[in-house]
Scaffold this motif. Structure first.
Motif, short mmCIF file in Angstrom:
data_model
loop_
_atom_site.label_atom_id
_atom_site.label_comp_id
_atom_site.label_asym_id
_atom_site.label_seq_id
_atom_site.Cartn_x
_atom_site.Cartn_y
_atom_site.Cartn_z
N HIS A 100 0.83 -1.21 0.00
CA HIS A 100 0.00 0.00 0.00
C HIS A 100 0.86 1.26 0.00
N GLU A 101 1.96 1.22 0.75
CA GLU A 101 2.87 2.38 0.84
C GLU A 101 3.48 2.70 -0.52
N GLN A 147 0.82 4.03 -2.92
CA GLN A 147 0.46 5.40 -2.58
C GLN A 147 1.55 6.40 -2.93
N ASP A 187 -8.24 -5.18 5.43
CA ASP A 187 -8.06 -3.85 4.85
C ASP A 187 -8.08 -2.77 5.93
N SER A 188 -8.94 -2.93 6.91
CA SER A 188 -9.02 -1.93 7.98
C SER A 188 -7.76 -1.94 8.83
N VAL A 240 -4.76 -2.49 7.69
CA VAL A 240 -3.78 -1.76 6.89
C VAL A 240 -4.06 -0.26 6.94
N GLU A 241 -5.30 0.10 6.75
CA GLU A 241 -5.67 1.52 6.73
C GLU A 241 -5.32 2.22 8.04
N ALA A 242 -5.34 1.49 9.14
CA ALA A 242 -5.04 2.09 10.44
C ALA A 242 -3.60 2.61 10.50
N TYR A 243 -2.70 1.98 9.75
CA TYR A 243 -1.30 2.43 9.73
C TYR A 243 -1.15 3.79 9.03
N PHE A 244 -2.08 4.11 8.16
CA PHE A 244 -1.98 5.32 7.34
C PHE A 244 -2.87 6.46 7.84
N ALA A 245 -3.59 6.22 8.92
CA ALA A 245 -4.51 7.23 9.43
C ALA A 245 -3.74 8.38 10.09
#
Length: 344
Positions: A270-271, A274, A327-328, A330-335
């Motif tokens: 994801h990193e 992005q 997915d959630s 993973v998304e927590a790392y980018f919040a």
């Protein structure tokens, strides 16, 4: 010259060059907080000095720099060294924005934090002894120090391949992928440095020392890597490799990737995805969000334990499979961070 680097990093003004030499050969020039702050201070000073036309960075011994000081991070896990990462990321961005030629002479291992103080500069000189890797997924971490800015720009999905597998590459693949700007024979580095310091000019001098190395990865394998790692999801990459079961390269890559931290793999994909559309500064803010969460997690310390503390032991990742990382998760790392994002 002294920018409070102690005996771990040396600063010299040689002719028209400011020269940084990392002097921790026994630790493969692993970066610590004092070194990071000293380098930043030197760059601030030299950027304003009219008699410094360019900056050169190199390392003593058989490594340029093998990364950050992982044992210091592990031993400080009760009070995670978040300020070290904040200052390191600021230094990475400072190098990327440095207004004078910044020339890294890489004559050995360059990984992790060593990549951060070299590959964001204007000129990346690699010798036949150079070995580049971003192996962080193998220790429950992720390609930081601007990896999200560097890896997406490499040709033919090579950056995604390097980030997800931790593969080491030499000067040929580094040149063809876009990592290196100038391959130079190791025996010529002394003369190169002398000429840079005397002339205060980078392009013409480096052109005189350029040596064309062959690719280490055969073209047919390179094309397969481009196809496999060009998938639009991590699950897609695994599926593409699994469809090629029996292919030597595919089988080897699958075996390698299955040993890595599942969380790190998903975050890293994801990193890199992005980072393709972000500036260096935005990438560093994103990475700071990720590292803040990983320092509070399990896999990073478990990876250091297995690789360094109990050398060669098998890490026990939590979760243990990619399917268990949602997915959630993973998304927590980018919040956004509750205390605010990294500032510069």
């Amino acid at each position: 010259m002294d920018f409070d680097g102690g005996d771990e990093v040396r600063f010299e003004h040689m002719g028209a060059a400011g020269v940084i030499t990392m002097t921790r050969p026994q630790a493969l020039n692993a970066l610590n907080h004092r070194m990071v702050k000293a380098m930043s201070a030197a760059l601030h000073h030299w950027e304003r000095e009219a008699n410094v036309a360019l900056v050169v960075i190199k390392g003593e011994g058989r490594a340029f720099s093998a990364g950050g000081d992982l044992m210091a991070i592990y031993n400080g896990r009760e009070n995670p060294p978040i300020e070290f990462f904040a200052d390191e990321y600021r230094l990475n961005r400072q190098i990327e924005r440095f207004r004078k030629p910044y020339i890294a002479l890489i004559d050995g291992i360059v990984m992790g934090g060593g990549v951060g103080v070299s590959f964001h500069g204007s000129h990346r000189v690699l010798t036949e002894n150079a070995q580049f890797a971003m192996p962080e997924v193998g220790i429950g971490f992720f390609p930081d120090v601007g990896g999200s800015h560097l890896l997406p720009d490499l040709a033919d999905n090579f950056g995604m391949y390097l980030g997800l597998t931790g593969t080491r590459v030499k000067w040929g693949d580094a040149l063809w992928s876009g990592l290196a700007t100038h391959p130079v024979k190791s025996e010529n580095l002394g003369a190169l440095l002398e000429m840079l310091a005397r002339n205060g000019e980078a392009e013409g001098v480096l052109r005189n020392f350029f040596t064309m190395p062959p690719r280490e990865t055969p073209r047919d394998v390179w094309e397969k890597i481009d196809t496999w790692f060009g998938e639009t999801s991590l699950h897609g990459i695994f599926a593409a490799l699994e469809k090629n079961a029996g292919n030597t390269q595919a089988d080897s890559l699958l075996a390698t990737m299955r040993t890595k931290s599942p969380t790190s793999m998903r975050v890293t994909f994801h990193e890199i995805a992005q980072g393709l559309s972000r500036s260096m500064e935005d990438c560093m803010r994103m990475e700071f969000r990720i590292v803040s969460r990983m320092l509070a997690g399990h896999d990073f310390y478990e990876g250091i334990r297995a690789a360094i503390v109990d050398k060669g032991s098998k890490p026990h990742w939590k979760p243990g499979s990619i399917k268990e990382v949602s997915d959630s998760d993973v998304e927590a790392y980018f919040a956004p961070l509750p205390g605010g994002d990294l500032t510069f």
